[in-house]
Scaffold this active site. Structure first.
Site, PDB file in Angstrom:
ATOM      1  N   ASP A  75       0.832  -1.201   0.000  1.00  0.00           N
ATOM      2  CA  ASP A  75       0.000   0.000   0.000  1.00  0.00           C
ATOM      3  C   ASP A  75       0.867   1.251   0.000  1.00  0.00           C
ATOM      4  O   ASP A  75       2.096   1.167   0.056  1.00  0.00           O
ATOM      5  CB  ASP A  75      -0.978  -0.013   1.194  1.00  0.00           C
ATOM      6  CG  ASP A  75      -0.284  -0.258   2.537  1.00  0.00           C
ATOM      7  OD1 ASP A  75       0.956  -0.308   2.590  1.00  0.00           O
ATOM      8  OD2 ASP A  75      -0.992  -0.398   3.548  1.00  0.00           O
ATOM      9  N   ASN A 101      -7.392  -2.048  14.494  1.00  0.00           N
ATOM     10  CA  ASN A 101      -8.801  -2.246  14.134  1.00  0.00           C
ATOM     11  C   ASN A 101      -8.983  -3.423  13.174  1.00  0.00           C
ATOM     12  O   ASN A 101     -10.042  -3.581  12.570  1.00  0.00           O
ATOM     13  CB  ASN A 101      -9.377  -0.962  13.507  1.00  0.00           C
ATOM     14  CG  ASN A 101      -8.682  -0.580  12.201  1.00  0.00           C
ATOM     15  OD1 ASN A 101      -7.737  -1.235  11.778  1.00  0.00           O
ATOM     16  ND2 ASN A 101      -9.154   0.482  11.573  1.00  0.00           N
ATOM     17  N   GLU A 139      -9.677  -1.040   5.443  1.00  0.00           N
ATOM     18  CA  GLU A 139     -10.246  -0.714   6.743  1.00  0.00           C
ATOM     19  C   GLU A 139     -11.552  -1.483   6.961  1.00  0.00           C
ATOM     20  O   GLU A 139     -12.100  -2.048   6.016  1.00  0.00           O
ATOM     21  CB  GLU A 139     -10.527   0.799   6.803  1.00  0.00           C
ATOM     22  CG  GLU A 139      -9.282   1.667   6.604  1.00  0.00           C
ATOM     23  CD  GLU A 139      -8.367   1.715   7.834  1.00  0.00           C
ATOM     24  OE1 GLU A 139      -8.520   0.888   8.758  1.00  0.00           O
ATOM     25  OE2 GLU A 139      -7.489   2.596   7.863  1.00  0.00           O
ATOM     26  N   HIS A 195      -7.263  -3.922  10.368  1.00  0.00           N
ATOM     27  CA  HIS A 195      -7.032  -3.670   8.940  1.00  0.00           C
ATOM     28  C   HIS A 195      -5.797  -4.412   8.439  1.00  0.00           C
ATOM     29  O   HIS A 195      -4.878  -4.710   9.195  1.00  0.00           O
ATOM     30  CB  HIS A 195      -6.968  -2.172   8.619  1.00  0.00           C
ATOM     31  CG  HIS A 195      -5.725  -1.451   9.019  1.00  0.00           C
ATOM     32  ND1 HIS A 195      -5.748  -0.244   9.669  1.00  0.00           N
ATOM     33  CD2 HIS A 195      -4.421  -1.741   8.849  1.00  0.00           C
ATOM     34  CE1 HIS A 195      -4.509   0.167   9.869  1.00  0.00           C
ATOM     35  NE2 HIS A 195      -3.681  -0.725   9.385  1.00  0.00           N
TER      36      HIS A 195
END
Ligand code: GLP
Length: 247
Positions: A69, A136, A143, A138
């Protein structure tokens, strides 16, 4: 799902075991197509790989690397850019030819960049993708809520991700400098890799690791998609494994 879990005593052992995993795969296939993460978690693994290369144990000359990414809106040489991270922590110390190191461009036409990147990954796909995990859940910048069949694309970062992205080694001068968007391989792209290696260290990741491996498979926990893959290796230290029921 086939998940091999390796629980290590600490971060250093996690890093060594991760480097062992890559080294073994590289010996089996010198033309490895390798998906690479950034962040704090894999720093030690890269150090290990660089040391082993310097000792003459590894040859990356036929390897292709693919960053997972990138932040949107940063020049590739921005101190926080993942393109720069991978150069500084890995590429510049080993012999991956520059034309064989790939990353998604974080500026310009996002849809075009995403198409170009998917085309580079190509029908062949990746042999291995190495992943960290966000608190979280991800993976990459996928996400909570991201579709499991998503391809490489432009995404919005969760607020929690932006908060965590600002730290002393992040390369951002202020919290507000953390971009709002990113470009990431999609979960669909990730799941097409032949093998997946997931790394995590520290108590802050314990809940995400538990939900990823033992919780329901749900788009609310992007890493839970890995339960749908047939060849996943998880290397986590004791702190990150603390909440696993099945250790
Ligand atoms: C970022 C990256 C992820 C990475 C995650 C965890 O959001 N996009 O690819 O896995 O953070 O980073 P760290 O290893 O620093 O905890």
């Amino acid at each position: 799902m086939f998940v091999q879990r390796i629980i290590t005593k600490d971060y250093d052992e996690m890093s060594r075991r991760a480097a062992d995993f890559v080294a073994d795969k590289l010996r089996q296939n010198p033309e490895l197509r390798l998906g690479l993460p950034t962040g704090n978690t894999p720093r030690g693994m890269y150090e290990q790989l660089v040391e082993r290369y310097a000792r003459g144990e590894l040859d990356f000359s036929r390897v292709h690397t693919f960053n997972l990414d990138e932040y949107w809106g940063l020049e590739p040489d921005h101190p926080a850019a993942f393109a720069r991270y991978i150069q500084n922590h890995f590429l510049r110390h080993v012999n991956v030819p520059s034309g064989q190191a790939h990353w998604p461009a974080g500026k310009g036409d996002a849809a075009e960049n995403a198409r170009t990147y998917e085309a580079r990954i190509g029908a062949e796909g990746l042999d291995i993708i190495i992943l960290g995990i966000g608190v979280n859940g991800h993976i990459g910048f996928n996400e909570p809520g991201a579709a499991f069949d998503a391809r490489t694309g432009f995404v919005q970062l969760a607020e929690r991700t932006r908060q965590d992205a600002f730290h002393p080694r992040s390369g951002f001068a202020t919290r507000e400098d953390v971009p709002i968007h990113g470009i990431t391989m999609g979960i669909g792209t990730i799941l097409e890799a032949k093998s997946i290696l997931l790394l995590a260290s520290g108590a802050s990741k314990a809940e995400a690791i538990q939900r990823a491996l033992e919780g329901p498979v749900t788009e609310e926990v992007p890493a839970s998609a890995l339960q749908r893959h047939g060849d996943v290796t998880v290397i986590v230290d004791e702190a990150a494994a603390a909440r696993l029921a099945d250790k």
